[in-house]
Design a protein around this motif. Structure first.
Motif, PDB file in Angstrom:
ATOM      1  N   VAL A 155       0.824  -1.248  -0.074  1.00 30.05           N
ATOM      2  CA  VAL A 155       0.027  -0.012  -0.088  1.00 30.05           C
ATOM      3  C   VAL A 155       0.775   1.201   0.141  1.00 30.05           C
ATOM      4  N   ASP A 156       0.527   2.198  -0.858  1.00 29.32           N
ATOM      5  CA  ASP A 156       1.266   3.504  -1.180  1.00 29.32           C
ATOM      6  C   ASP A 156       0.684   4.424  -0.384  1.00 29.32           C
ATOM      7  N   THR A 157       1.185   4.473   0.930  1.00 30.74           N
ATOM      8  CA  THR A 157       0.500   5.597   1.878  1.00 30.74           C
ATOM      9  C   THR A 157       1.356   5.804   3.017  1.00 30.74           C
TER      10      THR A 157
ATOM     11  N   GLY B 138       2.665   5.364 -13.925  1.00 28.51           N
ATOM     12  CA  GLY B 138       1.706   6.172 -14.028  1.00 28.51           C
ATOM     13  C   GLY B 138       2.489   7.716 -14.719  1.00 28.51           C
ATOM     14  N   ARG B 139       3.666   7.681 -14.168  1.00 30.09           N
ATOM     15  CA  ARG B 139       4.518   9.029 -14.438  1.00 30.09           C
ATOM     16  C   ARG B 139       5.076   8.860 -15.895  1.00 30.09           C
ATOM     17  N   LEU B 140       5.375   7.703 -16.305  1.00 26.79           N
ATOM     18  CA  LEU B 140       5.579   7.436 -17.916  1.00 26.79           C
ATOM     19  C   LEU B 140       4.362   7.545 -18.571  1.00 26.79           C
TER      20      LEU B 140
ATOM     21  N   ALA C 170       5.262   0.573  -9.467  1.00 21.61           N
ATOM     22  CA  ALA C 170       4.973   1.784  -8.560  1.00 21.61           C
ATOM     23  C   ALA C 170       4.124   2.793  -9.643  1.00 21.61           C
ATOM     24  N   SER C 171       3.810   3.962  -8.837  1.00 16.35           N
ATOM     25  CA  SER C 171       2.788   4.988  -9.614  1.00 16.35           C
ATOM     26  C   SER C 171       1.774   4.358 -10.401  1.00 16.35           C
ATOM     27  N   ILE C 172       1.124   3.588  -9.677  1.00 19.88           N
ATOM     28  CA  ILE C 172      -0.152   2.807 -10.122  1.00 19.88           C
ATOM     29  C   ILE C 172      -1.124   3.926  -9.796  1.00 19.88           C
ATOM     30  N   ARG C 173      -2.139   4.055 -11.048  1.00 20.55           N
ATOM     31  CA  ARG C 173      -3.057   5.059 -11.004  1.00 20.55           C
ATOM     32  C   ARG C 173      -4.686   4.255 -11.201  1.00 20.55           C
ATOM     33  N   SER C 174      -4.479   3.081 -11.717  1.00 18.79           N
ATOM     34  CA  SER C 174      -5.879   2.314 -11.874  1.00 18.79           C
ATOM     35  C   SER C 174      -5.860   0.930 -11.677  1.00 18.79           C
TER      36      SER C 174
HETATM   37  O1  G3P Z   1       5.392   4.797  -5.363  1.00 19.62           O
HETATM   38  C1  G3P Z   1       5.685   5.887  -6.119  1.00 19.62           C
HETATM   39  C2  G3P Z   1       4.270   6.553  -6.110  1.00 19.62           C
HETATM   40  O2  G3P Z   1       3.849   7.132  -4.737  1.00 19.62           O
HETATM   41  C3  G3P Z   1       4.300   7.608  -7.070  1.00 19.62           C
HETATM   42  O3  G3P Z   1       2.917   7.647  -7.433  1.00 19.62           O
HETATM   43  O4  G3P Z   1       0.984   8.778  -8.503  1.00 19.62           O
HETATM   44  O5  G3P Z   1       2.807  10.262  -7.395  1.00 19.62           O
HETATM   45  O6  G3P Z   1       3.203   9.084  -9.658  1.00 19.62           O
HETATM   46  P1  G3P Z   1       2.481   8.922  -8.379  1.00 19.62           P
END
Ligand code: G3P
Length: 217
Positions: A5-7, A131-133, A163-167
């Protein structure tokens, strides 16, 4: 596939942990800032709840500073994974900490070459940011696929931590590709349960329950 969990929000972690959905936690400076908590204090609290790896990120930019911070973070609990950025200094820190037996998560990975270097430096986890890509019109999932191929070609044991999972779609696609771990915000993990046909089907069942007066208790 493991779910991290990313939090840094304790209540969100507890809620998902109670359902068995939390194999680990990732934080970063932005998530710590959002929580409004002291990094050492909140990280310790998370480690008391979750037995899997808990990533805590250094904030120094030079190798000496990262190493000192990483060693301090590693003392918080046995399940700390020290998170370092994918810079040359981060790779140096990764190698030293890994040799000392500390788990290291190398973050801010945007290319297969970066992932290759992290594996050579002994990273426990590599964190490619999907997500950032996608945000800049580069297919983030393709990077996960490329890293999977490269790591499998040579038997690298570094785990791919998408990471940077958006969906919710990112989650299932990562599972199909064979990412070892996905780290996602709680709202994305919850969204995995949603389906329009589930809602429609349930509404139909409930209409018949009402019509027929079905009761169980
Ligand atoms: O784990 C990395 C993540 O927190 C970045 O996500 O949505 O900020 O690109 P985001």
């Amino acid at each position: 596939m493991k779910f991290f969990v990313d939090t840094a929000e304790i209540d969100e972690i507890k809620e998902l942990h109670a359902l068995g959905m939390v194999d680990g936690v990732t934080t970063n400076p932005s998530l710590i800032a959002k929580s409004g908590r002291d990094i050492l204090e909140v990280t310790k609290e998370i480690c008391d709840i979750v037995s899997g790896p808990v990533s805590a990120e250094v904030v120094a930019l030079d190798a000496e500073g990262m190493l000192a911070e990483g060693r301090k973070l590693a003392k918080i609990a046995d399940n700390i994974a020290v998170k370092v950025p994918l810079t040359w200094a981060g790779l140096q820190t990764c190698k030293t900490l890994s040799d000392e037996g500390t788990m290291v998560n190398v973050t801010l990975c945007f290319s297969a070459n970066q992932a290759l270097l992290a594996a050579k430096a002994g990273a426990t986890f590599i964190s490619p940011f999907i997500g950032r890509l996608d945000d800049i019109n580069i297919d983030g999932l393709e990077l996960i696929d490329d890293i999977r191929t490269i790591y499998d070609n040579y038997g690298f044991e570094t785990q791919i931590l998408a990471a940077s999972i958006r969906s919710a779609n990112h989650m299932s696609e990562c599972a199909k590709i064979g990412a070892d771990v996905c780290t996602a915000p709680p709202k994305v993990i919850k969204a995995m349960a949603d389906h329009v046909l589930t809602d429609k089907g349930l509404a139909g069942f409930m209409a018949d329950v009402k019509k027929a007066g079905i009761t169980i208790l």
